[in-house]
Structure formats: C-alpha cells, structure tokens
Design an enzyme around this catalytic site. Structure first.
Site, PDB file in Angstrom:
ATOM      1  N   SER A   1       0.788  -1.243   0.000  1.00 22.79           N
ATOM      2  CA  SER A   1       0.000   0.000   0.000  1.00 22.79           C
ATOM      3  C   SER A   1       0.815   1.286   0.000  1.00 22.79           C
ATOM      4  O   SER A   1       0.229   2.369  -0.136  1.00 22.79           O
ATOM      5  CB  SER A   1      -0.958   0.009   1.199  1.00 22.79           C
ATOM      6  OG  SER A   1      -2.069  -0.823   0.940  1.00 22.79           O
TER       7      SER A   1
ATOM      8  N   LYS B   1       0.093   3.699  -2.766  1.00 24.96           N
ATOM      9  CA  LYS B   1      -0.952   4.726  -2.714  1.00 24.96           C
ATOM     10  C   LYS B   1      -0.341   6.126  -2.726  1.00 24.96           C
ATOM     11  O   LYS B   1      -1.004   7.095  -3.110  1.00 24.96           O
ATOM     12  CB  LYS B   1      -1.826   4.522  -1.482  1.00 24.96           C
ATOM     13  CG  LYS B   1      -2.718   3.274  -1.555  1.00 24.96           C
ATOM     14  CD  LYS B   1      -3.571   3.132  -0.302  1.00 24.96           C
ATOM     15  CE  LYS B   1      -4.612   2.022  -0.442  1.00 24.96           C
ATOM     16  NZ  LYS B   1      -4.032   0.671  -0.394  1.00 24.96           N
TER      17      LYS B   1
ATOM     18  N   SER C   1      -5.938   3.177   4.630  1.00 25.84           N
ATOM     19  CA  SER C   1      -5.421   2.388   3.506  1.00 25.84           C
ATOM     20  C   SER C   1      -6.551   1.741   2.705  1.00 25.84           C
ATOM     21  O   SER C   1      -6.457   0.580   2.287  1.00 25.84           O
ATOM     22  CB  SER C   1      -4.448   1.305   3.995  1.00 25.84           C
ATOM     23  OG  SER C   1      -3.559   0.927   2.968  1.00 25.84           O
TER      24      SER C   1
END
Length: 409
Positions: free
Chosen positions: A108, A111, A165
């Site tokens: 993640s 991102k 997240s």
C-alpha cells in the site's frame, strides 16, 4: 556495460556507456539485520533484469544490493527490512541505504504514487458517487467502508486512502482522476507510471492504484523517496497524512450510518516531529513503510520494503532509521535524489546530426530540375541521351521513307 541504441542517418548505432569499474567491482556489504525465525511467506516474484545505468541513478555508490553509509558513520540499526533508504526531503541528500535500487513489491505504499499523480487534479470538495467497480478489491484486503451509490467528498476519499489504507477509496480516486469512466482506473495507472518515469523512479511499475499485488508490479526504496518528495511537497497531502482521525459521512440512499476511522500510521502519535507517511502490507510484499519527520530544520524521509513485523513493526523500524539519519552531520551523503529537471535533461535526446551535405556539383555531375530524375548523371551519359533525343525525328523520317519505297516495289 550499459548499451544505448540510437538511430542516426538510417543506421542503428550502439553507444556503449561503461559503468564505473569501482561500482561494478565493489563487494556488497551486508545490511545489519536482527536474528528472526524465517517467516512463512510465498516466494518473491521474479524482478526484471537490472539495468546498469538505472542502478547508478543518484550516484555510483547507490549501485549496491548491500549497505552504503557515509565514511565514519555509525552502523545503522538492525532492521528486518530487505531494502531501505534515508534521505533529506529538501536537499535531496541520501544519508544511507540498503539496496536502494533493488526491485521490491510495494503493497500500500504505492498509494503515495497515486496521490502524487492525482491529488492536484481532483477538487477536494467534489462529490463522488461510488460505483460497484470501486469495490472490486481483493477479499479481506483493507477498505474504508464505502457503499455503492454513496456520495463522498474527494477529501474524505483521500483521508480514507491515507489513514485507513482503503483500497476502495484508491479505486474511486483513480477512476475519477482518469475521467470517471470504465477506463478511468487504467488511465490513472498509466499516469502513475508516466509520473514515476519523469521522476527517475525507474524501478517502479504500477499495475494497481492501491498497491494490491499485480503481476509485474515493483518499486524500490530509492523510487519511494522520489515519490515521497512529491507528496510532502503538497500541502493537502501533508494535512491528510497528519490527520489522526476522520469521519465517514452517513448515507441516505442507500442508507448507511456514519463512522469514525483512525490513522494507522503510529509514527504520528509516537515520534517527535513526525510528518506522516504510509504503511503497507500484503502476504507477498510483506511490510512496507514510508515515513517523514522534521527536527532541527531538517526534513528526513525513510522508505523500507520487505520487512517483518517482529521484533519491530514497520513504523518502528522507520523511526529507528530516522533517529540514525538525524544523528548524521548536515551535508553528509552517499548520493542524491534526482530532480525531475535533471531527469528531463538526461532523457532529452541530443540534437540529430545534420544529414551529410550534398557533394558540390562538379564537371562530373549534372543537376536536374525534373522530379525523380537520376542524380549524379555523368556528362557522357547525359550527352548520349541528348544525341538520341535529337536523332529520333530523323530516324523516324528515314524509316517512313524506306517503308514507302518498299511498298512501291
């Protein structure tokens, strides 16, 4: 050796750029690691072949799979991260690293590349209606709790992305940044890859906007620092990253209650001068982390990939590496974070060489104004053609007279 192919004058030339011998010959220094039981995890994906030129982006010393720190520096803390880097967000100095250009799977922390790509293109006040495709995420993966048909401000989606997240928020933001249509996510992922290339993040290739595993998806500790530099240069990102909790608004159609969600990055609660960052985990990628902090007028960023949660969680490993970085004297570095301007200048092709000048006309060449006429025709050949053209009527007349005489016999 690194080989560059350039087309010139219709021929393909090989321009060979040798990688410095010192970089090629240097033995890797093992990175300090704690002794832990080998975790149960799937095999790492096979990375792309390393590019010698890309391995030295930011400095020759960064072309290593092992440890690189300034001469005389104390050994950095032992962490489980497979690769990591500490750099100065403002000066671009790389204070130390372990395998900075080694390919790793991102989870993640990817991102942040989505944020760097799209945060300036979306109005924080714009209302986004969630579609079913936004919730098309891996079962059991992190989600902030969006509902199909619900309407949410872009600012709330960014908070859901960075604090919780939310992979659902990642899909919604990517779709909108790509125009809002069915191909919006794919367009944004293309934009993420374009941005990475323009930053000099050559080990980075995005397949999903959220960082959920995808075939061929990679990044590196060095690349993440370049991406983080863009993110922390954005006021909205800094504000979102330091937000401790946020409210998800209730929905009328379909009916859904509102709720509060928290920032999962524990650095902001426990580290003096923390600026925020991003956590990440998938079974394949293991733990990844990006965190930044400011002390004594310096803003440092730490990036780490392929870590385990014990004996320290990702943010704790980041905190210990930040402590080590702040202990280094100002001006100390083993390399630099390249700037987009430097990348653009390096990628700019040299001016194409002018075509070879035409040979000056001599008494052996006859210029012609007729399109498609042969060039460089010799004088003798030209004269022969002229004679034939001049004699053609006479030959025709003689032929006709001969035919008439024969016909009278």
């Amino acid at each position: 050796m690194a080989v560059k192919i350039v087309a010139a004058l219709g021929a393909t030339l090989l321009l060979v750029t040798p990688v410095p011998a010192s970089a090629a010959a240097r033995a890797d220094i093992p990175c300090p690691k704690p002794r832990i039981a080998k975790p149960s995890a799937p095999p790492r994906p096979v990375p792309p072949a390393e590019n010698a030129e890309q391995m030295v982006v930011g400095g020759e010393d960064l072309a290593t799979h092992g440890l690189i720190v300034p001469d005389g520096a104390k050994s950095p803390p032992a962490v489980t991260a497979t690769t990591w880097m500490v750099a100065d967000l403002d000066t671009g100095e790389v204070l130390g690293a372990c395998g900075p250009h080694v390919h790793q799977t991102p989870a993640s922390v990817q991102k942040m590349l989505l944020a760097a790509t799209a945060i300036d293109d979306l109005d924080p006040k714009q209302q986004v209606t969630i579609v079913r495709g936004d919730l098309d995420i891996e079962p059991g993966s992190s989600a902030v709790g969006l509902v199909v048909g619900g309407k949410y401000p872009v600012s709330t989606l960014w908070l859901g992305l960075l604090l919780n997240s939310g992979n659902d928020a990642a899909n919604a933001l990517a779709r909108m940044a790509g125009g809002g249509g069915a191909d919006g996510v794919a367009k944004t992922v293309d934009g993420m890859n374009d941005l990475a290339a323009s930053l000099g993040a050559y080990q980075t290739h995005a397949v999903t906007p959220s960082g959920l595993d995808g075939k061929g998806q990679f990044t590196s500790a060095y690349d993440l620092a370049l991406i983080a530099r863009v993110c922390f240069g954005n006021a909205d990102f800094r504000r979102y990253a330091l937000t401790r909790s946020a409210q998800m608004p209730a929905q009328k159609k379909p009916k859904a209650g509102g709720f509060q969600f928290q920032n999962e990055n524990k650095l902001i609660y426990n580290y003096d001068g923390a600026l925020g960052g991003k956590t990440g985990f998938t079974t394949l990628a293991r733990h990844s982390y990006v965190g930044a902090a400011e002390r004594g007028g310096r803003r440092l960023v730490v990036t780490l990939l392929g870590a385990e949660a014990r004996p320290q969680r990702g943010w704790e490993q980041g905190a210990s590496l930040l402590d080590w970085g702040f202990a280094q004297p100002k001006g100390t570095s083993v390399g630099t974070l390249v700037t987009p301007e430097e990348v653009a200048a390096a990628q700019r092709e040299p001016e194409p060489e002018a075509e070879a000048e035409a040979a000056p006309a001599t008494d052996e060449t006859v210029p012609t104004a007729q399109t498609g006429a042969p060039r460089g025709l010799s004088v003798a050949a030209a004269l022969a053609v002229a004679v034939l053209l001049a004699l053609a009527p006479l030959l025709l007349l003689l032929t006709q007279r001969r035919k008439r005489r024969l016909s009278r016999r």
